[in-house]
Design an enzyme around this catalytic site. Structure first.
Site, PDB file in Angstrom:
ATOM      1  N   ASN A  95       0.817  -1.222   0.000  1.00 16.75           N
ATOM      2  CA  ASN A  95       0.000   0.000   0.000  1.00 16.75           C
ATOM      3  C   ASN A  95       0.850   1.271   0.000  1.00 16.75           C
ATOM      4  N   HIS A 101      34.327  26.389  -9.684  1.00 14.27           N
ATOM      5  CA  HIS A 101      34.291  25.316  -8.685  1.00 14.27           C
ATOM      6  C   HIS A 101      32.936  25.297  -7.971  1.00 14.27           C
ATOM      7  N   GLU A 128       7.738  12.861   1.102  1.00 12.43           N
ATOM      8  CA  GLU A 128       7.982  11.473   0.672  1.00 12.43           C
ATOM      9  C   GLU A 128       9.016  10.771   1.537  1.00 12.43           C
TER      10      GLU A 128
HETATM   11  C1  LIG Z   1       4.522  11.116 -14.353  1.00 15.45           C
HETATM   12  C2  LIG Z   1       4.609  12.549 -14.471  1.00 15.45           C
HETATM   13  C3  LIG Z   1       5.703  13.144 -13.722  1.00 15.45           C
HETATM   14  C4  LIG Z   1       5.444  13.123 -12.250  1.00 15.45           C
HETATM   15  C5  LIG Z   1       6.492  13.921 -11.616  1.00 15.45           C
HETATM   16  C6  LIG Z   1       6.370  13.841 -10.143  1.00 15.45           C
HETATM   17  C7  LIG Z   1       7.619  14.218  -9.494  1.00 15.45           C
HETATM   18  C8  LIG Z   1       7.587  15.538  -8.905  1.00 15.45           C
HETATM   19  C9  LIG Z   1       8.691  16.295  -9.423  1.00 15.45           C
HETATM   20  C10 LIG Z   1       9.184  17.261  -8.415  1.00 15.45           C
HETATM   21  C11 LIG Z   1       8.900  18.579  -8.847  1.00 15.45           C
HETATM   22  C12 LIG Z   1       8.238  19.458  -8.081  1.00 15.45           C
HETATM   23  C13 LIG Z   1       7.978  19.241  -6.634  1.00 15.45           C
HETATM   24  C14 LIG Z   1       6.604  19.293  -6.275  1.00 15.45           C
HETATM   25  C15 LIG Z   1       5.998  17.931  -6.056  1.00 15.45           C
HETATM   26  C16 LIG Z   1       5.461  17.874  -4.700  1.00 15.45           C
HETATM   27  C17 LIG Z   1       4.801  16.583  -4.446  1.00 15.45           C
HETATM   28  C18 LIG Z   1       4.743  16.395  -2.980  1.00 15.45           C
HETATM   29  C19 LIG Z   1       4.212  15.065  -2.667  1.00 15.45           C
HETATM   30  C20 LIG Z   1       4.461  14.760  -1.241  1.00 15.45           C
HETATM   31  C21 LIG Z   1       3.559  13.694  -0.809  1.00 15.45           C
HETATM   32  C22 LIG Z   1       3.900  13.100   0.539  1.00 15.45           C
HETATM   33  O1  LIG Z   1       4.779  13.490   1.232  1.00 15.45           O
HETATM   34  S1  LIG Z   1       2.927  11.781   0.962  1.00 15.45           S
HETATM   35  C23 LIG Z   1       3.484  11.263   2.521  1.00 15.45           C
HETATM   36  C24 LIG Z   1       4.803  10.604   2.448  1.00 15.45           C
HETATM   37  N1  LIG Z   1       5.131   9.986   3.692  1.00 15.45           N
HETATM   38  C25 LIG Z   1       6.179   9.259   3.844  1.00 15.45           C
HETATM   39  O2  LIG Z   1       6.973   9.084   2.952  1.00 15.45           O
HETATM   40  C26 LIG Z   1       6.301   8.596   5.175  1.00 15.45           C
HETATM   41  C27 LIG Z   1       7.655   8.003   5.390  1.00 15.45           C
HETATM   42  N2  LIG Z   1       7.547   6.792   6.174  1.00 15.45           N
HETATM   43  C28 LIG Z   1       7.522   5.590   5.607  1.00 15.45           C
HETATM   44  O3  LIG Z   1       7.579   5.440   4.397  1.00 15.45           O
HETATM   45  C29 LIG Z   1       7.389   4.452   6.551  1.00 15.45           C
HETATM   46  O4  LIG Z   1       6.847   4.774   7.737  1.00 15.45           O
HETATM   47  C30 LIG Z   1       8.715   3.751   6.820  1.00 15.45           C
HETATM   48  C31 LIG Z   1       9.190   3.147   5.509  1.00 15.45           C
HETATM   49  C32 LIG Z   1       9.769   4.701   7.338  1.00 15.45           C
HETATM   50  C33 LIG Z   1       8.496   2.670   7.847  1.00 15.45           C
HETATM   51  O5  LIG Z   1       7.308   2.029   7.585  1.00 15.45           O
HETATM   52  P1  LIG Z   1       6.690   0.956   8.576  1.00 15.45           P
HETATM   53  O6  LIG Z   1       6.631   1.468   9.960  1.00 15.45           O
HETATM   54  O7  LIG Z   1       5.429   0.449   7.992  1.00 15.45           O
HETATM   55  O8  LIG Z   1       7.787  -0.113   8.427  1.00 15.45           O
HETATM   56  P2  LIG Z   1       8.350  -1.193   9.398  1.00 15.45           P
HETATM   57  O9  LIG Z   1       9.381  -0.589  10.265  1.00 15.45           O
HETATM   58  O10 LIG Z   1       7.225  -1.949  10.015  1.00 15.45           O
HETATM   59  O11 LIG Z   1       9.014  -2.164   8.317  1.00 15.45           O
HETATM   60  C34 LIG Z   1      10.028  -1.747   7.560  1.00 15.45           C
HETATM   61  C35 LIG Z   1      10.154  -2.820   6.507  1.00 15.45           C
HETATM   62  O12 LIG Z   1       9.267  -2.498   5.468  1.00 15.45           O
HETATM   63  C36 LIG Z   1      10.008  -2.332   4.286  1.00 15.45           C
HETATM   64  N3  LIG Z   1       9.384  -1.290   3.501  1.00 15.45           N
HETATM   65  C37 LIG Z   1       9.002  -0.086   3.907  1.00 15.45           C
HETATM   66  N4  LIG Z   1       8.488   0.611   2.892  1.00 15.45           N
HETATM   67  C38 LIG Z   1       8.544  -0.199   1.820  1.00 15.45           C
HETATM   68  C39 LIG Z   1       8.167  -0.039   0.465  1.00 15.45           C
HETATM   69  N5  LIG Z   1       7.629   1.092   0.025  1.00 15.45           N
HETATM   70  N6  LIG Z   1       8.374  -1.062  -0.364  1.00 15.45           N
HETATM   71  C40 LIG Z   1       8.937  -2.209   0.067  1.00 15.45           C
HETATM   72  N7  LIG Z   1       9.311  -2.425   1.352  1.00 15.45           N
HETATM   73  C41 LIG Z   1       9.121  -1.435   2.204  1.00 15.45           C
HETATM   74  C42 LIG Z   1      11.374  -1.926   4.738  1.00 15.45           C
HETATM   75  O13 LIG Z   1      12.329  -2.153   3.765  1.00 15.45           O
HETATM   76  C43 LIG Z   1      11.548  -2.803   5.929  1.00 15.45           C
HETATM   77  O14 LIG Z   1      11.886  -4.095   5.479  1.00 15.45           O
HETATM   78  P3  LIG Z   1      12.764  -5.065   6.386  1.00 15.45           P
HETATM   79  O15 LIG Z   1      14.059  -4.374   6.597  1.00 15.45           O
HETATM   80  O16 LIG Z   1      12.881  -6.300   5.548  1.00 15.45           O
HETATM   81  O17 LIG Z   1      12.032  -5.282   7.657  1.00 15.45           O
HETATM   82  C1  LIG Z   2       5.987  20.451   0.735  1.00 19.05           C
HETATM   83  C2  LIG Z   2       5.384  19.272   1.435  1.00 19.05           C
HETATM   84  C3  LIG Z   2       4.370  18.569   0.825  1.00 19.05           C
HETATM   85  C4  LIG Z   2       3.780  17.488   1.466  1.00 19.05           C
HETATM   86  N1  LIG Z   2       2.752  16.842   0.867  1.00 19.05           N
HETATM   87  C5  LIG Z   2       2.142  15.813   1.505  1.00 19.05           C
HETATM   88  C6  LIG Z   2       1.022  15.156   0.919  1.00 19.05           C
HETATM   89  O1  LIG Z   2       0.595  15.485  -0.178  1.00 19.05           O
HETATM   90  N2  LIG Z   2       0.436  14.153   1.599  1.00 19.05           N
HETATM   91  C7  LIG Z   2       0.874  13.752   2.814  1.00 19.05           C
HETATM   92  O2  LIG Z   2       0.285  12.833   3.379  1.00 19.05           O
HETATM   93  N3  LIG Z   2       1.938  14.345   3.396  1.00 19.05           N
HETATM   94  C8  LIG Z   2       2.577  15.358   2.779  1.00 19.05           C
HETATM   95  N4  LIG Z   2       3.659  15.979   3.349  1.00 19.05           N
HETATM   96  C9  LIG Z   2       4.141  15.523   4.660  1.00 19.05           C
HETATM   97  C10 LIG Z   2       5.476  14.796   4.581  1.00 19.05           C
HETATM   98  O3  LIG Z   2       5.366  13.585   3.908  1.00 19.05           O
HETATM   99  C11 LIG Z   2       6.044  14.617   5.970  1.00 19.05           C
HETATM  100  O4  LIG Z   2       6.256  15.895   6.526  1.00 19.05           O
HETATM  101  C12 LIG Z   2       7.316  13.814   5.937  1.00 19.05           C
HETATM  102  O5  LIG Z   2       7.049  12.465   5.636  1.00 19.05           O
HETATM  103  C13 LIG Z   2       8.132  13.908   7.226  1.00 19.05           C
HETATM  104  O6  LIG Z   2       7.396  13.511   8.312  1.00 19.05           O
HETATM  105  P1  LIG Z   2       7.256  14.408   9.644  1.00 19.05           P
HETATM  106  O7  LIG Z   2       6.812  15.743   9.240  1.00 19.05           O
HETATM  107  O8  LIG Z   2       6.457  13.601  10.580  1.00 19.05           O
HETATM  108  O9  LIG Z   2       8.729  14.539  10.176  1.00 19.05           O
HETATM  109  P2  LIG Z   2       9.292  13.935  11.535  1.00 19.05           P
HETATM  110  O10 LIG Z   2       9.312  12.458  11.406  1.00 19.05           O
HETATM  111  O11 LIG Z   2       8.612  14.512  12.706  1.00 19.05           O
HETATM  112  O12 LIG Z   2      10.781  14.464  11.452  1.00 19.05           O
HETATM  113  C14 LIG Z   2      11.397  15.336  12.399  1.00 19.05           C
HETATM  114  C15 LIG Z   2      12.831  14.866  12.653  1.00 19.05           C
HETATM  115  O13 LIG Z   2      12.800  13.605  13.305  1.00 19.05           O
HETATM  116  C16 LIG Z   2      13.679  12.698  12.644  1.00 19.05           C
HETATM  117  N5  LIG Z   2      13.141  11.333  12.764  1.00 19.05           N
HETATM  118  C17 LIG Z   2      11.840  10.955  12.741  1.00 19.05           C
HETATM  119  N6  LIG Z   2      11.738   9.621  12.832  1.00 19.05           N
HETATM  120  C18 LIG Z   2      12.988   9.135  12.895  1.00 19.05           C
HETATM  121  C19 LIG Z   2      13.532   7.826  12.985  1.00 19.05           C
HETATM  122  N7  LIG Z   2      12.768   6.754  13.007  1.00 19.05           N
HETATM  123  N8  LIG Z   2      14.865   7.707  13.008  1.00 19.05           N
HETATM  124  C20 LIG Z   2      15.667   8.795  12.960  1.00 19.05           C
HETATM  125  N9  LIG Z   2      15.205  10.059  12.881  1.00 19.05           N
HETATM  126  C21 LIG Z   2      13.884  10.220  12.850  1.00 19.05           C
HETATM  127  C22 LIG Z   2      13.728  13.173  11.212  1.00 19.05           C
HETATM  128  O14 LIG Z   2      14.904  12.725  10.550  1.00 19.05           O
HETATM  129  C23 LIG Z   2      13.664  14.681  11.384  1.00 19.05           C
HETATM  130  O15 LIG Z   2      14.972  15.153  11.587  1.00 19.05           O
HETATM  131  C24 LIG Z   2       4.255  17.072   2.739  1.00 19.05           C
HETATM  132  C25 LIG Z   2       5.297  17.783   3.346  1.00 19.05           C
HETATM  133  C26 LIG Z   2       5.866  18.867   2.714  1.00 19.05           C
HETATM  134  C27 LIG Z   2       6.963  19.617   3.388  1.00 19.05           C
END
Ligand SMILES: CCCCCCCCCC/C=C\CCCCCCCCCC(=O)SCCNC(=O)CCNC(=O)[C@H](O)C(C)(C)COP(=O)(O)OP(=O)(O)OC[C@H]1O[C@@H](n2cnc3c(N)ncnc32)[C@H](O)[C@@H]1OP(=O)(O)O
Ligand SMILES: Cc1cc2nc3c(=O)[nH]c(=O)nc-3n(C[C@H](O)[C@H](O)[C@H](O)COP(=O)(O)OP(=O)(O)OC[C@H]3O[C@@H](n4cnc5c(N)ncnc54)[C@H](O)[C@@H]3O)c2cc1C
Length: 642
Positions: free
Chosen positions: A258, A313, A405
């Site tokens: 997911n 540089h 992300e």
């Molecule tokens: C097609 C047209 C072009 C499109 C262009 C798009 C590109 C944009 C261009 C840029 C230009 C302009 C910029 C503007 C764009 C802005 C867009 C903004 C969009 C932003 C949207 C968001 O931010 S959405 C929210 C995002 N949130 C996060 O990313 C949260 C981060 N956290 C996590 O992902 C997870 O919590 C975690 C991975 C840190 C941990 O997850 P969880 O707690 O569930 O994990 P566990 O600890 O239980 O387990 C870890 C094990 O799971 C494996 N794992 C985790 N994730 C994955 C995965 N995705 N796939 C496979 N496996 C996964 C991990 O490896 C661990 O495995 P083991 O070590 O084996 O246990």
């Molecule tokens: C421009 C922008 C667009 C966004 N768009 C979306 C969107 O469309 N949809 C959506 O759902 N979200 C969106 N987000 C949210 C974004 O995905 C989160 O802010 C991001 O995933 C970071 O999570 P957080 O804010 O909880 O940071 P935190 O996890 O609170 O991070 C704070 C600090 O804690 C540290 N930290 C946290 N956990 C750990 C750990 N396990 N180990 C070590 N250090 C750790 C981090 O490294 C960081 O230094 C957006 C954010 C921004 C800035």
């Protein structure tokens, strides 16, 4: 060169055609410079252009081609975002990857026709990184076969999703799914947020904009709360996971399947970052070849600032990085598309590799892009600080990539998990089981680098040196981790105590991948002139990057002090070699003036005339005496004179 950058002659030609068409359509141009607009005006302007695009898109691009869509977006709407940014980047990809065929038939055509606008609502006020602790719940009501979405407390409010605040009427909402009191963890649900006719929030929904941000302010990042808000069972996205009417849960083939919409953005954002870096460098390098300041030889006239070695540089290694990121990004997108296809047909075996790769790349690329853009801004001196350069906006948008992300440190630690597992295979004599991206961890390296000893070795000795330091750091960090556990430390505590070293390993591994992607691309090029220019850039890249991480290779004597001198000399040599091509290497990206939105970096090079015209058009200059002066400053001065 444009064909190399954009992937093919056809793509480069199409970009030119699209830019030319847009140049002829004034209704798609900014009606005034964006820096002179308020946030509300920018949002209005963006919505205006977006609706014209919806009507006329088919005349300009092939709307089914993501690359053409992205180019159109950059030209017309620009990088400050638009009211449907998340619709294309996450909402549609989430539905495409996670909704069942039946669900897709119901929602996707409507989303593609823009009958509805959607976003991806996952992050909450209290949690973004740690998805297991999200607090929004979706509790299954067996009697009505509905999920009840609820926000139990303020920290559970969705917070940050792009376009959630004001524009979207639907969202893929991630919530903890609870069935018969059992929590099955975070799952994606399709949720209607606003009435389709009035756009008013539906009863049970609290929604709004979270306020201005560092940049990216055309996007209405929002908050969202649910008060026991009901949706049908069939709104759980059910391609991989299912819940039957009686509450039976059918688990997905991979626990993290997911998370695919996040992996999508991580894969695609790399070339987006490369474009932003190249844009800033294009502005700074053009300006540096116009700006004259000081003399190198006192008997000669003032020089263009680009002649200074320090300026070169500052800029040229980032030019090399922009190319490297573009090439590595293109490879990653190909891999992503392959893995996605496999996933759709049930093969999830490549997901871990892709997750590890994209986690590392998004972190290193966004960080180095930020560094490069900021240096580009400083390289423009005072004018870089003016919004006329537009570099600060590019910086603000690009640097967001370090956070969204997945926060960079957190994502590096995800890659580190993969590296530590790989190190364990090496240590237990199972190197043959290593995946292709980490196979080098199982290869015995020479005791010292041969970088300056084998003439004409291409880039092999450099790659071997990057492999050596990456392998050594990975094994060292893994040893440290395993050692702590052997001493009785709990796994999580040991992990935390090693996390700085683990992240160092992740960065080195990722930088190796970027170097290798650059080498692979240069090796493929047939055109001798292009190959020559990119080979120079690659020379600069490998030497500059190696110097940057040299301490790792000096530690165990793999590189000697004299080799370091050699590498440094190579950097200076290639700065000089690249100088004549510097502007062209960036002009080859073929950004139009409309797309760059920079007064300082326009193609015509009339920097001073353009700056003066721009300043005169500032709203503050509409009158000679501002009301802030008549109302406050003038009376103050008059009072002081009495
Ligand atoms: C097609 C047209 C072009 C499109 C262009 C798009 C590109 C944009 C261009 C840029 C230009 C302009 C910029 C503007 C764009 C802005 C867009 C903004 C969009 C932003 C949207 C968001 O931010 S959405 C929210 C995002 N949130 C996060 O990313 C949260 C981060 N956290 C996590 O992902 C997870 O919590 C975690 C991975 C840190 C941990 O997850 P969880 O707690 O569930 O994990 P566990 O600890 O239980 O387990 C870890 C094990 O799971 C494996 N794992 C985790 N994730 C994955 C995965 N995705 N796939 C496979 N496996 C996964 C991990 O490896 C661990 O495995 P083991 O070590 O084996 O246990
Ligand atoms: C421009 C922008 C667009 C966004 N768009 C979306 C969107 O469309 N949809 C959506 O759902 N979200 C969106 N987000 C949210 C974004 O995905 C989160 O802010 C991001 O995933 C970071 O999570 P957080 O804010 O909880 O940071 P935190 O996890 O609170 O991070 C704070 C600090 O804690 C540290 N930290 C946290 N956990 C750990 C750990 N396990 N180990 C070590 N250090 C750790 C981090 O490294 C960081 O230094 C957006 C954010 C921004 C800035």
């Amino acid at each position: 060169m444009a064909a190399q950058i954009w992937g093919s002659e056809k793509r480069a030609r199409r970009r030119r055609e699209i830019s030319a068409k847009i140049a002829q359509m004034p209704e798609l141009h900014d009606s005034k410079p964006l820096p002179f607009m308020t946030r509300e005006e920018k949002i209005m302007e963006s919505a205006r252009k977006l609706t014209i695009l919806t009507e006329k898109m088919g005349q300009i691009i092939d709307p089914t081609d993501p690359a053409e869509l992205y180019h159109l977006n950059n030209e017309v709407l620009g990088l400050e975002g638009n009211p449907m940014a998340l619709h294309g980047v996450m909402f549609i990809p989430a539905l495409s990857a996670q909704a069942s065929d039946e669900q897709q038939a119901k929602w996707l055509p409507r989303a593609l026709r823009r009958e509805i606008i959607g976003t991806y609502a996952q992050t909450e006020l209290g949690h973004g990184t740690n998805l297991q602790n999200l607090e929004t719940t979706a509790t299954y009501d067996l009697a009505t076969q509905e999920f009840v979405l609820h926000t139990p407390q303020i920290t559970a409010l969705k917070w940050w999703p792009g376009n959630l605040g004001k524009s979207s009427n639907y969202a893929v909402v991630v919530a903890h799914m609870i069935i018969k009191a059992k929590n099955y963890g975070p799952h994606p649900f399709m949720v209607q947020l606003r009435d389709e006719k009035t756009h008013e929030p539906l009863p049970g929904i609290t929604i709004g904009d979270i306020g201005p941000k560092m940049a990216y302010n055309i996007v209405d990042n929002g908050f969202l709360g649910f008060n026991k808000y009901r949706i049908p069972r069939t709104n759980l996205l059910m391609r991989h996971t299912k819940v039957e009417a009686d509450g039976t849960y059918i688990k997905p083939p991979h626990a993290k399947i997911n998370y695919s919409a996040m992996v999508h953005v991580r894969a695609y954002m790399l070339t987006g970052q490369a474009i932003m870096l190249a844009s800033a460098l294009n502005i700074a390098t053009r300006y540096s070849s116009v700006r004259r300041q000081g003399q190198i030889d006192k008997s000669q006239p003032e020089v263009k600032v680009l002649e200074y070695q320090t300026q070169q540089h500052r800029l040229f290694p980032s030019i090399a990085r922009a190319y490297a990121f573009q090439f590595a990004g293109a490879e990653t997108v190909k891999l992503y598309e392959h893995v996605l296809k496999e996933m759709k047909s049930g093969n999830v075996s490549l997901m871990a590799d892709l997750h590890a790769l994209t986690s590392g790349l998004k972190s290193v690329v966004t960080y180095q892009t930020g560094e490069g853009i900021e240096q580009a801004r400083m390289a423009c001196g005072g004018h870089g600080y003016s919004m006329a350069s537009y570099i600060s906006e590019i910086y603000g948008v690009a640097i967001g990539g370090c956070t969204y992300e997945g926060e960079n440190m957190v994502m590096l630690l995800q890659l580190a998990r993969y590296l530590v597992k790989s190190a364990a295979l090496v240590k237990s004599g199972q190197s043959s089981k290593l995946g292709p991206l980490v196979a080098y961890l199982g290869v015995k390296s020479e005791p010292t680098s041969l970088i300056d000893r084998i003439p004409n070795s291409g880039f092999t000795e450099y790659v071997k040196t990057f492999q050596h330091v990456s392998k050594r750091q990975t094994l060292k960090a893994a040893d440290m981790f395993f050692g702590l556990m052997e001493k009785g430390e709990k796994r999580e505590i040991a992990w935390n105590k090693c996390s700085v070293e683990l992240n160092r390993a992740s960065r080195l591994h990722t930088r190796l991948f970027i170097v290798e992607a650059f080498v692979r691309r240069v090796n493929e090029i047939a055109d001798i002139r292009i190959k020559e220019a990119l080979t120079d850039l690659l020379h600069l890249h490998v030497n500059y990057e190696l110097l940057d991480i040299a301490s790792y290779a000096l530690e165990d004597g793999f590189l000697s002090a004299s080799q370091l001198d050699y590498i440094r000399d190579q950097v200076y040599l290639y700065l000089g070699k690249i100088r004549p091509n510097a502007v062209s290497l960036l002009d080859s990206w073929e950004f139009s003036d409309i797309e760059l939105r920079s007064v300082l970096g326009r193609r015509d090079g009339n920097v001073y005339e353009n700056l003066f015209k721009w300043a005169k058009s500032s709203p503050l200059n509409k009158t000679d005496v501002l009301s802030s002066v008549t109302q406050y400053l003038k009376p103050m001065m008059e009072k002081a004179r009495l």
